[in-house]
Design an enzyme around this catalytic site. Structure first.
Site: not given
Length: 469
Positions: A16, A239-241
């Site tokens: 995403f 970040s997605k993390r």
RNA sequence: GGCCCCUUCGUCUAGUGGUCCAGGACAUCAGGUUCUCAUCCUGAAGAUCGCGGGUUCGAAUCCCGCAGGGGUCACCA
């Protein structure tokens, strides 16, 4: 005669979109719109292994929600493989690329050798002696011509590097796909991109690209390198993390696209004045790459909340009503539009995002059970005896009974009640407010009662009366 | 490790040699707006401008060095 400005956003479909990616897209879009140019979306799907299905559509939907719409078809690199292949053959023909059939193990050996000799790892120092003729299916490596470079970046300013950073790199992979390093340059040229606006991680590669532009005989676009949007710790890019949210979650939470756009635009850019709230049209008019910050900016959700509230308050009631459509509490299902509009008018100034609508307005649509704890926990009301409370509630009911429930008359009746009971507003109004809303917080009393209307208001006072024991 | 980029209140930032012992906004705290929450208004607190040298009558602003952070050196993008 200057060319028409054409910018692009070129994400890889690996998940995403979060605010960092959206901001890059936004800046590119603003540059194009400002110049009456075109903004393109190009999906860089050359790594099949990392591809996440559905993410391409998700990226398109996210941008669409924000109004960052591409002006041409959505391009996909996987549809354009012949073009890269053709360009690859051109480079082979001009002697600027060579087949590199060495195995990963052999390449590792080169790296280890360089490390052991304490020298930089440069593949151009390990070119194979007699490379086979290249054909599709073999890795193809660029043959660089190392030199100094000096160039201007629209954000970073004057930049220069020495020949040590120009090296041979893979153009075509053995699976027939080009690498990013190759494909984006071929595409940007083919699509006549004038401004390459991208984030910081590519900055170190620019000299290699410059060398490739020359080998391809292609005009170099304007580069604009954007700093990162930082995550919570303030040191690493978001970040997605570490919990970066999918931008579509902001839609679910009831953030306005214009507010998110405003927030993102002013995260790393300002117009030099003290203006904080901008419409999208103002951003298009005022945006300026040369005023973009060079350092990373931390994402502050509280600032976004404030900004969204500010945008929400600027909306006309009509516009707000349209935006709020999907956010009403389920109890509001049967309520008519006029009533809902009046409710909305009362909560507009206290809404930070639309998902707050249910908790803020539920009591307007349903009679909640009378809760005497709201009284016993109230710092003023808990000092009163049961009989005092009862008497006040009775007096209130009797006074309001005679009102026509216009806000003006309610306010007169309420004032009369203050005089008659000799109570402070903090006591009397709090009591009526609690009885009629069953909520710890609610809009101004006479307005609330006017919207609730006579039947509901009186019924709720009576309900509270029977609970006070 | 080599190379490159960055460094002003907790956060986003203004600032390009003097009007800056640094301005605005968010967040925080206090007061005001007949009650709560919010809005709005007023105010408070909050940055020795990463550090050290220099240049200059004068530096956040120019120069040099250092430190810290980040990026990059993939058949990932």
């Amino acid at each position: 005669m200057s060319k028409v400005t054409r910018t692009r956003f070129a994400p890889s479909p690996t998940g995403f979109l979060h605010v960092g990616g959206v901001r890059t897209a936004l800046f590119a879009w603003l540059v194009a719109k400002q110049a009456n140019g075109k903004f393109l979306l190009r999906i860089e799907d050359t790594d099949k292994a990392r591809e996440v299905k559905g993410s391409e559509q998700h990226i398109i939907d996210s941008l669409k929600w924000l109004g960052i719409n591409p002006d041409e078809e959505v391009y996909k690199q996987s549809d354009r493989l012949e073009l890269y292949e053709k360009k690859a053959y051109e480079l082979v023909g001009s002697g600027r690329a060579y087949a590199d059939n060495r195995t990963p193990a052999e390449l590792d050996e080169i790296r280890n050798d360089a490390v052991a000799k304490k020298r930089p790892i440069l593949f151009r120092e390990y070119r194979p002696d007699n490379p086979p003729a290249w054909k599709k299916g073999m890795p193809l490596r660029f043959k660089s011509e190392p030199k100094d470079y000096a160039w201007t970046d629209a954000v970073m300013g004057q930049l220069n590097t020495g020949p040590e950073v120009v090296d041979d790199f893979i153009l075509m992979k053995s699976d027939g796909f080009p690498t990013y390093n190759f494909a984006h340059i071929v595409d940007d040229d083919d699509m006549e991109i004038t401004h390459v606006i991208r984030s910081q991680e590519f900055l170190a590669s620019v000299p290699k690209y410059l060398n490739l532009y020359e080998a391809l005989g292609v005009q170099v676009p304007i580069f604009a390198t954007l700093p990162y949007v930082m995550g919570d710790d303030g040191h690493k890019k978001l970040s997605k993390r570490d919990g970066a949210k999918d931008v579509l979650e902001y839609r679910t939470d009831g953030y306005l696209p214009d507010a998110l756009v405003n927030f993102l635009a002013t995260l790393g850019w300002n117009d030099g004045t003290e203006q904080e709230i901008f419409t999208t049209a103002e951003l298009i008019a005022k945006f300026d790459l040369s005023r973009v910050q060079k350092s990373g900016a931390k994402f502050d959700p509280r600032r976004l909340e404030w900004m969204n509230g500010a945008h929400l308050r600027k909306l006309s009631l009509d516009e707000l009503y349209k935006r709020a459509e999907d956010f009403w509490p389920k109890e509001a299902e049967k309520a008519d539009e006029t009533y809902k509009r009046r409710v909305l008018g009362l909560v507009q100034e206290r809404l930070k995002y639309l998902a707050e609508l249910p908790e803020l307005t539920k009591f307007f649509f349903v009679d909640l059970p009378a809760d005497p704890n709201l009284i016993s926990n109230h710092k003023q009301l808990k000092k009163l005896s049961t009989s005092e409370l009862k008497k006040l509630l009775e007096q209130s009911r009797d006074a309001l009974k005679d009102s026509d429930f216009s806000q003006r008359d309610l306010s007169d009746k309420l004032n009369g009640l203050l005089e008659k009971t000799g109570q402070k507003p903090a006591v009397l109004f709090s009591l009526i407010r609690i009885a009629t809303t069953q909520a710890p917080a609610s809009p101004e009393l006479s307005a609330t009662l006017a919207v609730l209307g006579r039947d509901r208001s009186l019924y709720r006072i009576d309900a509270m009366l029977s609970e006070v024991k």
